[in-house]
Design a protein around this motif. Sequence first.
Motif, PDB file in Angstrom:
ATOM      1  N   GLY A  33       0.685  -1.307  -0.049  1.00  0.00           N
ATOM      2  CA  GLY A  33       0.055  -0.231   0.089  1.00  0.00           C
ATOM      3  C   GLY A  33       1.026   1.182  -0.105  1.00  0.00           C
ATOM      4  O   GLY A  33       0.549   2.367  -0.674  1.00  0.00           O
ATOM      5  N   ALA A  34       1.746   1.475   0.998  1.00  0.00           N
ATOM      6  CA  ALA A  34       2.865   2.233   0.806  1.00  0.00           C
ATOM      7  C   ALA A  34       3.516   2.571  -0.576  1.00  0.00           C
ATOM      8  O   ALA A  34       3.620   3.709  -1.003  1.00  0.00           O
ATOM      9  N   ALA A  35       3.672   1.571  -1.213  1.00  0.00           N
ATOM     10  CA  ALA A  35       4.359   1.631  -2.311  1.00  0.00           C
ATOM     11  C   ALA A  35       3.644   2.265  -3.580  1.00  0.00           C
ATOM     12  O   ALA A  35       3.698   3.072  -4.333  1.00  0.00           O
ATOM     13  N   ALA A  36       2.273   1.583  -3.455  1.00  0.00           N
ATOM     14  CA  ALA A  36       1.217   2.203  -4.343  1.00  0.00           C
ATOM     15  C   ALA A  36       0.971   3.609  -4.196  1.00  0.00           C
ATOM     16  O   ALA A  36       1.037   4.652  -5.158  1.00  0.00           O
ATOM     17  N   ALA A  37       0.961   4.125  -2.897  1.00  0.00           N
ATOM     18  CA  ALA A  37       0.780   5.675  -2.343  1.00  0.00           C
ATOM     19  C   ALA A  37       2.011   6.322  -2.834  1.00  0.00           C
ATOM     20  O   ALA A  37       2.061   7.408  -3.414  1.00  0.00           O
ATOM     21  N   GLY A  38       3.275   5.645  -2.793  1.00  0.00           N
ATOM     22  CA  GLY A  38       4.435   6.424  -3.361  1.00  0.00           C
ATOM     23  C   GLY A  38       4.348   6.508  -4.801  1.00  0.00           C
ATOM     24  O   GLY A  38       4.962   7.490  -5.367  1.00  0.00           O
ATOM     25  N   VAL A  39       3.666   5.679  -5.545  1.00  0.00           N
ATOM     26  CA  VAL A  39       3.700   5.960  -7.091  1.00  0.00           C
ATOM     27  C   VAL A  39       2.837   6.642  -7.296  1.00  0.00           C
ATOM     28  O   VAL A  39       3.125   7.524  -8.163  1.00  0.00           O
ATOM     29  N   VAL A  40       1.733   6.916  -6.418  1.00  0.00           N
ATOM     30  CA  VAL A  40       0.635   7.856  -6.971  1.00  0.00           C
ATOM     31  C   VAL A  40       1.468   9.468  -6.681  1.00  0.00           C
ATOM     32  O   VAL A  40       1.210  10.361  -7.177  1.00  0.00           O
ATOM     33  N   VAL A  41       2.175   9.458  -5.220  1.00  0.00           N
ATOM     34  CA  VAL A  41       2.790  10.672  -5.027  1.00  0.00           C
ATOM     35  C   VAL A  41       3.755  11.160  -6.336  1.00  0.00           C
ATOM     36  O   VAL A  41       3.595  12.379  -6.554  1.00  0.00           O
ATOM     37  N   LEU A  42       4.571   9.948  -6.579  1.00  0.00           N
ATOM     38  CA  LEU A  42       5.640  10.430  -7.384  1.00  0.00           C
ATOM     39  C   LEU A  42       4.926  10.885  -8.961  1.00  0.00           C
ATOM     40  O   LEU A  42       5.478  11.606  -9.709  1.00  0.00           O
ATOM     41  N   GLY A  43       3.814  10.317  -9.246  1.00  0.00           N
ATOM     42  CA  GLY A  43       3.189  10.469 -10.206  1.00  0.00           C
ATOM     43  C   GLY A  43       2.464  12.080 -10.349  1.00  0.00           C
ATOM     44  O   GLY A  43       2.888  12.773 -11.114  1.00  0.00           O
ATOM     45  N   ILE A  44       2.040  12.499  -9.170  1.00  0.00           N
ATOM     46  CA  ILE A  44       1.643  13.818  -8.980  1.00  0.00           C
ATOM     47  C   ILE A  44       2.850  14.552  -9.176  1.00  0.00           C
ATOM     48  O   ILE A  44       2.854  15.735  -9.738  1.00  0.00           O
TER      49      ILE A  44
END
Length: 305
Positions: free
Chosen positions: A97-108
């Motif tokens: 979940g943290a990795a997915a959130a990190g991917v979203v944050v990096l995308g933003i």
Amino acid sequence: MAAGQDPAADVDGQWLYKHGDLVLGPVSGAHLVEKLTTGELTPETWVALAGERDFHRMSEVDAFRVHIARAEAAARVAAAVVVERAKSARRLKILGGAAAAGVVVLGIVGVQVARNAAVHGWFGAEELAHDDFEMGEITIRVAQARADEEELFEYPGAGARPAGTSGAKPTPGGSGPGKVAMASTTRAPARPRPGGSVSTDPDGMEVAQQFDQSAINRVVASNKSTLFRCFKEEAARSPGLYAKVPMEFVIGNDGRVSKLWVDNPQFKKGPLYECLLSEMQKWPFRAYEGERATVGLSFTIGKRG
């Protein structure tokens, strides 16, 4: 079983065991040990040697006790493994979940970086610096009358003038090439005397000017930096931009900039013009009475190639 004899000196031989009210067997002692290890039988299971009538719990039979201890130890290990696997699964889920959130944050962040790169000219276009933003002399005079509310421009080397401007000349007192030439069919523009408090029209009539030139100069000088954003965004839209941008604006009697003319055909209208007007209308000029004041400014942006 003979009196005094251990009912099961060892697990060899054939054994009977109870499952509820059923008596099952005979089976080998090794088979009972296997069922004990797998959990099919427990230390409380009743067993007896084949041919014997007395049943005993497996935990009461010495020959089975060592196997019971091994089975319990194995059960504890298995339970610990299950618990650890559950913890690992939870950790992996959290990390996932943290990795997915990190991917979203990096995308933003990536989108924002790309957007800023486009606006500020990163990765290929040099960003406009404050050193590439200069303001020329400030000129202030009485606003001139306009016959048709359309500005008439004189550009160095522009050749033929627009239709209807034949004979038009730059306004006397302008700050140099590129100043706005304002047309008037009623009277010549008023010329302020030193100090800016009184002007004289061609008929010799003196007209009071109640705007304060020094106060206007202070407001322009203290707020000119707000225009830097407009020129910076224009430089991002036009990489390698170098331009002189003369302009004039009228300060209404309410102290608000009412009109703006940009004496450069590239920026006569468009995003830069809109941005400049929007910023200037925020400048805190004082309200005043009498003739409206026209302020002339000139900016140079970018680096000469």
